[in-house]
Scaffold this motif. Structure first.
Motif, short mmCIF file in Angstrom:
data_model
loop_
_atom_site.label_atom_id
_atom_site.label_comp_id
_atom_site.label_asym_id
_atom_site.label_seq_id
_atom_site.Cartn_x
_atom_site.Cartn_y
_atom_site.Cartn_z
N LEU A 106 49.51 -34.57 61.34
CA LEU A 106 48.33 -34.09 61.04
C LEU A 106 47.18 -35.04 61.10
O LEU A 106 46.17 -34.73 61.67
N THR A 107 47.48 -36.15 60.49
CA THR A 107 46.80 -37.40 60.49
C THR A 107 46.59 -37.94 62.02
O THR A 107 45.26 -38.17 62.23
N ALA A 108 47.38 -37.82 62.76
CA ALA A 108 47.51 -38.41 64.18
C ALA A 108 46.73 -37.44 64.91
O ALA A 108 45.93 -37.58 65.79
N TRP A 109 46.83 -35.84 64.56
CA TRP A 109 46.26 -34.80 65.28
C TRP A 109 44.73 -35.04 64.95
O TRP A 109 43.98 -35.06 66.04
N LYS A 110 44.10 -35.44 63.85
CA LYS A 110 42.81 -35.33 63.25
C LYS A 110 42.31 -36.58 63.99
O LYS A 110 41.10 -36.43 64.38
N GLY A 111 42.90 -37.54 64.26
CA GLY A 111 42.52 -38.89 65.06
C GLY A 111 42.25 -38.56 66.47
O GLY A 111 41.23 -38.97 67.06
N ILE A 112 43.15 -37.89 66.98
CA ILE A 112 42.71 -37.44 68.44
C ILE A 112 41.74 -36.73 68.43
O ILE A 112 40.80 -36.79 69.53
N ILE A 113 41.55 -35.58 67.62
CA ILE A 113 40.38 -34.53 68.07
C ILE A 113 39.16 -35.11 67.57
O ILE A 113 38.10 -34.95 68.09
N THR A 114 39.08 -36.20 66.46
CA THR A 114 37.98 -36.87 66.43
C THR A 114 37.47 -37.96 67.58
O THR A 114 36.25 -37.84 67.98
N ASP A 115 38.49 -38.38 68.07
CA ASP A 115 38.20 -39.12 69.49
C ASP A 115 37.58 -38.49 70.53
O ASP A 115 36.75 -38.67 71.19
N VAL A 116 38.04 -37.31 70.63
CA VAL A 116 37.69 -36.20 71.53
C VAL A 116 36.18 -35.64 71.16
O VAL A 116 35.28 -35.80 72.17
N LEU A 117 35.88 -35.61 69.84
CA LEU A 117 34.42 -35.40 69.54
C LEU A 117 33.47 -36.44 69.83
O LEU A 117 32.34 -36.45 70.41
N ARG A 118 34.17 -37.80 69.57
CA ARG A 118 33.36 -38.99 69.94
C ARG A 118 32.84 -38.78 71.49
O ARG A 118 31.75 -39.30 71.87
N GLU A 119 33.91 -38.66 72.32
CA GLU A 119 33.60 -38.67 73.66
C GLU A 119 32.65 -37.78 74.05
O GLU A 119 31.76 -37.68 74.78
N PHE A 120 32.62 -36.55 73.59
CA PHE A 120 31.70 -35.11 73.72
C PHE A 120 30.41 -35.68 73.22
O PHE A 120 29.52 -35.45 74.07
N GLN A 121 30.28 -36.50 72.08
CA GLN A 121 29.12 -36.84 71.46
C GLN A 121 28.11 -37.83 72.36
O GLN A 121 27.07 -37.87 72.68
N ASP A 122 29.00 -38.84 73.11
CA ASP A 122 28.71 -39.69 74.04
C ASP A 122 28.09 -39.00 75.38
O ASP A 122 27.12 -39.39 75.79
N ILE A 123 28.63 -37.93 75.91
CA ILE A 123 28.15 -37.21 76.96
C ILE A 123 26.81 -36.46 76.58
O ILE A 123 25.60 -36.78 77.11
N CYS A 124 26.66 -36.11 75.51
CA CYS A 124 25.39 -35.42 74.78
C CYS A 124 24.52 -36.35 74.62
O CYS A 124 23.20 -36.18 75.17
#
Length: 288
Positions: A9-27
Protein backbone atom coordinates in the motif's frame (compact mmCIF):
# COMPACT_ATOMS: atom_id res chain seq x y z
CA UNK A 1 -9.63 -10.16 -5.27
CA UNK A 2 -6.10 -9.45 -4.11
CA UNK A 3 -5.41 -7.37 -1.02
CA UNK A 4 -2.46 -5.04 -0.58
CA UNK A 5 -0.01 -5.64 2.26
CA UNK A 6 1.01 -2.60 4.31
CA UNK A 7 4.30 -2.37 2.39
CA UNK A 8 2.51 -2.70 -0.95
CA UNK A 9 0.00 0.00 0.00
CA UNK A 10 2.87 2.37 0.77
CA UNK A 11 4.51 1.56 -2.56
CA UNK A 12 1.16 1.87 -4.34
CA UNK A 13 0.57 5.33 -2.91
CA UNK A 14 4.06 6.39 -3.94
CA UNK A 15 3.41 5.30 -7.53
CA UNK A 16 0.05 7.06 -7.89
CA UNK A 17 1.45 10.19 -6.23
CA UNK A 18 4.17 10.16 -8.89
CA UNK A 19 1.46 9.80 -11.57
CA UNK A 20 -0.30 12.82 -10.06
CA UNK A 21 2.96 14.77 -10.16
CA UNK A 22 3.37 14.06 -13.88
CA UNK A 23 -0.27 15.04 -14.48
CA UNK A 24 0.34 18.30 -12.63
CA UNK A 25 3.43 19.00 -14.75
CA UNK A 26 1.39 18.61 -17.93
CA UNK A 27 -1.27 20.95 -16.54
CA UNK A 28 1.33 23.53 -15.53
CA UNK A 29 3.10 23.45 -18.92
CA UNK A 30 -0.17 23.92 -20.79
CA UNK A 31 -1.95 26.19 -18.28
CA UNK A 32 -4.72 23.72 -17.57
CA UNK A 33 -6.94 23.91 -14.50
CA UNK A 34 -7.67 20.86 -12.36
CA UNK A 35 -8.98 20.22 -8.85
CA UNK A 36 -8.70 17.40 -6.34
CA UNK A 37 -12.22 16.01 -5.96
CA UNK A 38 -14.06 13.47 -3.83
CA UNK A 39 -12.03 11.54 -1.29
CA UNK A 40 -8.79 13.02 -2.64
CA UNK A 41 -9.98 16.49 -1.64
CA UNK A 42 -10.93 15.17 1.80
CA UNK A 43 -7.47 13.62 2.07
CA UNK A 44 -5.81 16.94 1.24
CA UNK A 45 -7.86 18.88 3.80
CA UNK A 46 -8.10 16.32 6.62
CA UNK A 47 -4.86 14.34 6.25
CA UNK A 48 -2.66 16.49 3.99
CA UNK A 49 -2.30 13.47 1.73
CA UNK A 50 -4.09 10.35 0.55
CA UNK A 51 -6.60 9.13 3.14
CA UNK A 52 -4.59 6.52 5.10
CA UNK A 53 -6.74 3.53 4.09
CA UNK A 54 -7.45 4.77 0.55
CA UNK A 55 -5.68 3.70 -2.63
CA UNK A 56 -6.75 6.13 -5.36
CA UNK A 57 -6.55 9.75 -6.50
CA UNK A 58 -9.38 11.58 -8.27
CA UNK A 59 -9.10 14.88 -10.11
CA UNK A 60 -11.68 16.92 -11.99
CA UNK A 61 -11.12 19.34 -14.85
CA UNK A 62 -13.44 21.97 -16.33
CA UNK A 63 -14.66 20.52 -19.63
CA UNK A 64 -12.55 22.84 -21.87
CA UNK A 65 -9.37 21.99 -19.95
CA UNK A 66 -10.30 18.30 -19.93
CA UNK A 67 -10.65 18.27 -23.73
CA UNK A 68 -7.28 20.00 -24.15
CA UNK A 69 -5.67 17.51 -21.78
CA UNK A 70 -7.03 14.58 -23.81
CA UNK A 71 -5.66 16.08 -27.03
CA UNK A 72 -2.25 16.77 -25.47
CA UNK A 73 -2.01 13.15 -24.35
CA UNK A 74 -3.02 11.95 -27.83
CA UNK A 75 -0.24 13.93 -29.51
CA UNK A 76 2.60 13.88 -26.96
CA UNK A 77 5.33 11.46 -25.91
CA UNK A 78 4.34 10.70 -22.32
CA UNK A 79 7.31 8.47 -21.51
CA UNK A 80 6.28 5.76 -19.07
CA UNK A 81 2.87 7.36 -18.54
CA UNK A 82 -0.24 6.88 -20.66
CA UNK A 83 -3.82 8.02 -20.92
CA UNK A 84 -6.13 5.02 -20.86
CA UNK A 85 -9.54 5.54 -22.45
CA UNK A 86 -12.04 3.83 -24.71
CA UNK A 87 -9.99 5.01 -27.70
CA UNK A 88 -6.69 3.53 -26.50
CA UNK A 89 -7.96 0.30 -24.91
CA UNK A 90 -10.93 -1.43 -26.62
CA UNK A 91 -11.68 -3.45 -23.45
CA UNK A 92 -11.81 -0.39 -21.18
CA UNK A 93 -15.17 -0.16 -19.42
CA UNK A 94 -15.50 3.37 -18.02
CA UNK A 95 -16.66 6.55 -19.81
CA UNK A 96 -13.92 8.70 -18.23
CA UNK A 97 -10.15 8.18 -18.66
CA UNK A 98 -7.36 7.22 -16.31
CA UNK A 99 -3.83 8.63 -16.39
CA UNK A 100 -1.50 5.70 -15.69
CA UNK A 101 2.03 4.51 -15.04
CA UNK A 102 2.62 2.19 -18.00
CA UNK A 103 5.38 0.26 -16.17
CA UNK A 104 2.88 -1.22 -13.71
CA UNK A 105 -0.13 -3.50 -14.08
CA UNK A 106 -3.64 -3.46 -12.69
CA UNK A 107 -6.68 -5.48 -13.72
CA UNK A 108 -9.56 -4.23 -11.60
CA UNK A 109 -12.09 -6.90 -12.54
CA UNK A 110 -11.49 -10.46 -13.66
CA UNK A 111 -14.60 -10.32 -15.87
CA UNK A 112 -13.19 -7.35 -17.82
CA UNK A 113 -9.82 -8.30 -19.37
CA UNK A 114 -8.31 -4.81 -19.45
CA UNK A 115 -4.76 -4.51 -18.12
CA UNK A 116 -3.78 -0.92 -17.34
CA UNK A 117 -1.26 0.71 -15.03
CA UNK A 118 -1.67 2.21 -11.57
CA UNK A 119 -3.62 5.41 -12.17
CA UNK A 120 -5.36 8.57 -11.21
CA UNK A 121 -8.96 9.07 -12.37
CA UNK A 122 -9.56 12.18 -14.50
CA UNK A 123 -13.17 13.40 -14.56
CA UNK A 124 -14.63 16.20 -16.70
CA UNK A 125 -16.69 18.80 -14.84
CA UNK A 126 -19.65 19.91 -16.95
CA UNK A 127 -22.21 22.66 -16.81
CA UNK A 128 -25.69 21.34 -16.21
CA UNK A 129 -29.26 22.55 -15.78
CA UNK A 130 -30.23 25.03 -13.06
CA UNK A 131 -33.46 23.04 -12.63
CA UNK A 132 -32.95 20.34 -9.93
CA UNK A 133 -35.61 18.10 -11.47
CA UNK A 134 -33.88 18.16 -14.84
CA UNK A 135 -30.51 17.46 -13.23
CA UNK A 136 -31.99 14.42 -11.51
CA UNK A 137 -33.36 13.18 -14.85
CA UNK A 138 -30.03 13.77 -16.61
CA UNK A 139 -28.06 11.95 -13.89
CA UNK A 140 -30.51 9.04 -13.97
CA UNK A 141 -30.16 8.78 -17.73
CA UNK A 142 -26.36 8.97 -17.56
CA UNK A 143 -26.17 6.21 -14.96
CA UNK A 144 -28.43 3.96 -17.03
CA UNK A 145 -26.19 4.46 -20.05
CA UNK A 146 -23.08 3.86 -17.96
CA UNK A 147 -24.53 0.66 -16.49
CA UNK A 148 -25.35 -0.60 -19.99
CA UNK A 149 -21.81 0.25 -21.08
CA UNK A 150 -20.33 -1.69 -18.16
CA UNK A 151 -22.63 -4.67 -18.80
CA UNK A 152 -21.60 -4.84 -22.45
CA UNK A 153 -17.91 -4.54 -21.51
CA UNK A 154 -17.93 -7.37 -18.98
CA UNK A 155 -17.47 -11.03 -19.87
CA UNK A 156 -19.21 -14.05 -18.36
CA UNK A 157 -19.41 -17.76 -18.87
CA UNK A 158 -22.44 -19.22 -20.64
CA UNK A 159 -23.84 -20.57 -17.37
CA UNK A 160 -23.34 -17.19 -15.63
CA UNK A 161 -25.11 -15.54 -18.53
CA UNK A 162 -28.10 -17.88 -18.30
CA UNK A 163 -28.30 -17.42 -14.53
CA UNK A 164 -29.33 -13.81 -15.13
CA UNK A 165 -32.63 -15.12 -16.48
CA UNK A 166 -33.46 -16.57 -13.06
CA UNK A 167 -33.54 -13.07 -11.55
CA UNK A 168 -36.20 -10.77 -13.03
CA UNK A 169 -34.34 -7.61 -11.96
CA UNK A 170 -31.38 -8.82 -14.09
CA UNK A 171 -33.34 -9.35 -17.31
CA UNK A 172 -32.29 -5.96 -18.66
CA UNK A 173 -28.67 -6.85 -18.01
CA UNK A 174 -29.19 -10.18 -19.79
CA UNK A 175 -30.49 -8.37 -22.89
CA UNK A 176 -27.61 -5.88 -22.87
CA UNK A 177 -24.98 -8.56 -22.45
CA UNK A 178 -26.56 -10.67 -25.19
CA UNK A 179 -26.54 -7.74 -27.60
CA UNK A 180 -23.01 -6.91 -26.49
CA UNK A 181 -21.84 -10.40 -27.34
CA UNK A 182 -22.77 -9.84 -30.99
CA UNK A 183 -22.38 -6.06 -31.34
CA UNK A 184 -19.94 -5.04 -28.58
CA UNK A 185 -17.90 -2.45 -30.48
CA UNK A 186 -20.73 -0.56 -32.22
CA UNK A 187 -22.86 -0.60 -29.07
CA UNK A 188 -20.02 0.78 -26.97
CA UNK A 189 -19.46 3.56 -29.51
CA UNK A 190 -23.19 4.35 -29.50
CA UNK A 191 -23.40 4.50 -25.70
CA UNK A 192 -20.30 6.69 -25.46
CA UNK A 193 -21.82 9.13 -27.95
CA UNK A 194 -25.04 9.25 -25.93
CA UNK A 195 -23.19 9.88 -22.65
CA UNK A 196 -21.02 12.56 -24.22
CA UNK A 197 -24.04 14.32 -25.74
CA UNK A 198 -25.74 14.33 -22.34
CA UNK A 199 -22.65 15.83 -20.68
CA UNK A 200 -22.40 18.53 -23.36
CA UNK A 201 -26.08 19.49 -23.38
CA UNK A 202 -25.19 22.72 -21.60
CA UNK A 203 -22.00 24.44 -22.88
CA UNK A 204 -19.45 25.01 -20.15
CA UNK A 205 -20.13 28.26 -18.30
CA UNK A 206 -23.67 28.65 -19.66
CA UNK A 207 -25.44 27.83 -16.36
CA UNK A 208 -24.94 28.42 -12.64
CA UNK A 209 -24.18 24.79 -11.82
CA UNK A 210 -21.50 22.19 -12.50
CA UNK A 211 -21.58 18.44 -12.06
CA UNK A 212 -19.35 15.41 -12.28
CA UNK A 213 -21.64 13.01 -14.14
CA UNK A 214 -19.12 10.18 -13.78
CA UNK A 215 -18.87 10.50 -10.01
CA UNK A 216 -20.16 7.92 -7.55
CA UNK A 217 -22.68 10.11 -5.72
CA UNK A 218 -25.24 11.00 -8.37
CA UNK A 219 -26.98 14.33 -7.82
CA UNK A 220 -24.80 15.01 -4.77
CA UNK A 221 -22.03 15.68 -7.30
CA UNK A 222 -23.91 18.86 -8.31
CA UNK A 223 -22.43 22.15 -7.07
CA UNK A 224 -22.71 25.88 -7.72
CA UNK A 225 -20.30 27.29 -10.30
CA UNK A 226 -19.26 30.02 -7.84
CA UNK A 227 -17.32 27.31 -5.98
CA UNK A 228 -14.69 27.32 -8.76
CA UNK A 229 -14.52 31.10 -9.16
CA UNK A 230 -11.06 32.45 -8.42
CA UNK A 231 -7.66 30.80 -8.10
CA UNK A 232 -7.39 27.18 -6.92
CA UNK A 233 -6.31 26.62 -3.32
CA UNK A 234 -2.96 24.85 -3.10
CA UNK A 235 -2.56 22.42 -0.19
CA UNK A 236 0.10 19.98 1.04
CA UNK A 237 -0.48 16.46 -0.22
CA UNK A 238 2.04 13.91 1.05
CA UNK A 239 5.35 14.79 -0.66
CA UNK A 240 3.81 17.32 -3.07
CA UNK A 241 0.97 19.85 -3.13
CA UNK A 242 -2.42 19.67 -4.84
CA UNK A 243 -5.04 22.15 -6.08
CA UNK A 244 -8.53 22.35 -4.59
CA UNK A 245 -11.56 24.36 -5.69
CA UNK A 246 -11.60 27.86 -4.16
CA UNK A 247 -14.88 26.91 -2.46
CA UNK A 248 -13.82 23.36 -1.58
CA UNK A 249 -15.57 23.49 1.81
CA UNK A 250 -19.01 24.00 0.23
CA UNK A 251 -18.22 21.41 -2.43
CA UNK A 252 -17.24 18.74 0.12
CA UNK A 253 -20.13 19.49 2.47
CA UNK A 254 -22.53 19.08 -0.47
CA UNK A 255 -21.32 15.53 -1.04
CA UNK A 256 -20.30 14.28 2.41
CA UNK A 257 -21.80 16.59 5.02
CA UNK A 258 -19.33 16.78 7.93
CA UNK A 259 -16.36 15.55 5.95
CA UNK A 260 -13.89 16.33 8.75
CA UNK A 261 -15.43 13.61 10.93
CA UNK A 262 -13.62 10.31 10.63
CA UNK A 263 -15.78 7.39 9.43
CA UNK A 264 -16.38 4.36 11.67
CA UNK A 265 -13.52 1.88 11.82
CA UNK A 266 -15.36 -0.71 9.71
CA UNK A 267 -15.72 1.78 6.84
CA UNK A 268 -12.05 2.65 6.69
CA UNK A 269 -11.36 0.42 3.71
CA UNK A 270 -10.25 0.91 0.12
CA UNK A 271 -13.00 0.59 -2.48
CA UNK A 272 -11.09 -0.12 -5.69
CA UNK A 273 -11.09 -3.67 -7.02
CA UNK A 274 -7.84 -5.52 -7.72
CA UNK A 275 -8.20 -8.81 -9.57
CA UNK A 276 -4.49 -8.66 -10.43
CA UNK A 277 -1.67 -6.17 -9.92
CA UNK A 278 2.07 -5.90 -10.39
CA UNK A 279 3.83 -2.82 -9.05
CA UNK A 280 7.03 -3.40 -11.02
CA UNK A 281 6.15 -4.23 -14.62
CA UNK A 282 3.41 -4.41 -17.24
CA UNK A 283 1.78 -7.81 -17.68
CA UNK A 284 -0.53 -7.67 -20.69
CA UNK A 285 -2.34 -11.01 -20.23
CA UNK A 286 -2.12 -11.90 -16.53
CA UNK A 287 -4.80 -14.60 -16.64
CA UNK A 288 -3.41 -16.49 -19.65
Amino acid sequence: MQELSAAELTAWKGIITDVLREFQDICARHQLTYYAIGGTAIGAVRHHGIIPWDDDIDVGMPRPDFERFIEICRTSDLGHYELVSNETHPDYYLPFPKFCNSNTTLVERADIPCAIGLFIDVFPLDSTSDDPAEVEALVHRYKKLQNRYEAISSRSTFSQHLMLLTQPHEWGRFVNKTLGYFFRKPMKRYLLRKMRALCLKYPYGSTKHLINYGGAYGTRELFSSHIVEGKPINMPFDSITIDLMPGYDDYLKGIYGNYMQMPPEEKRVAHHLKAFYNLNKRVDNPFV
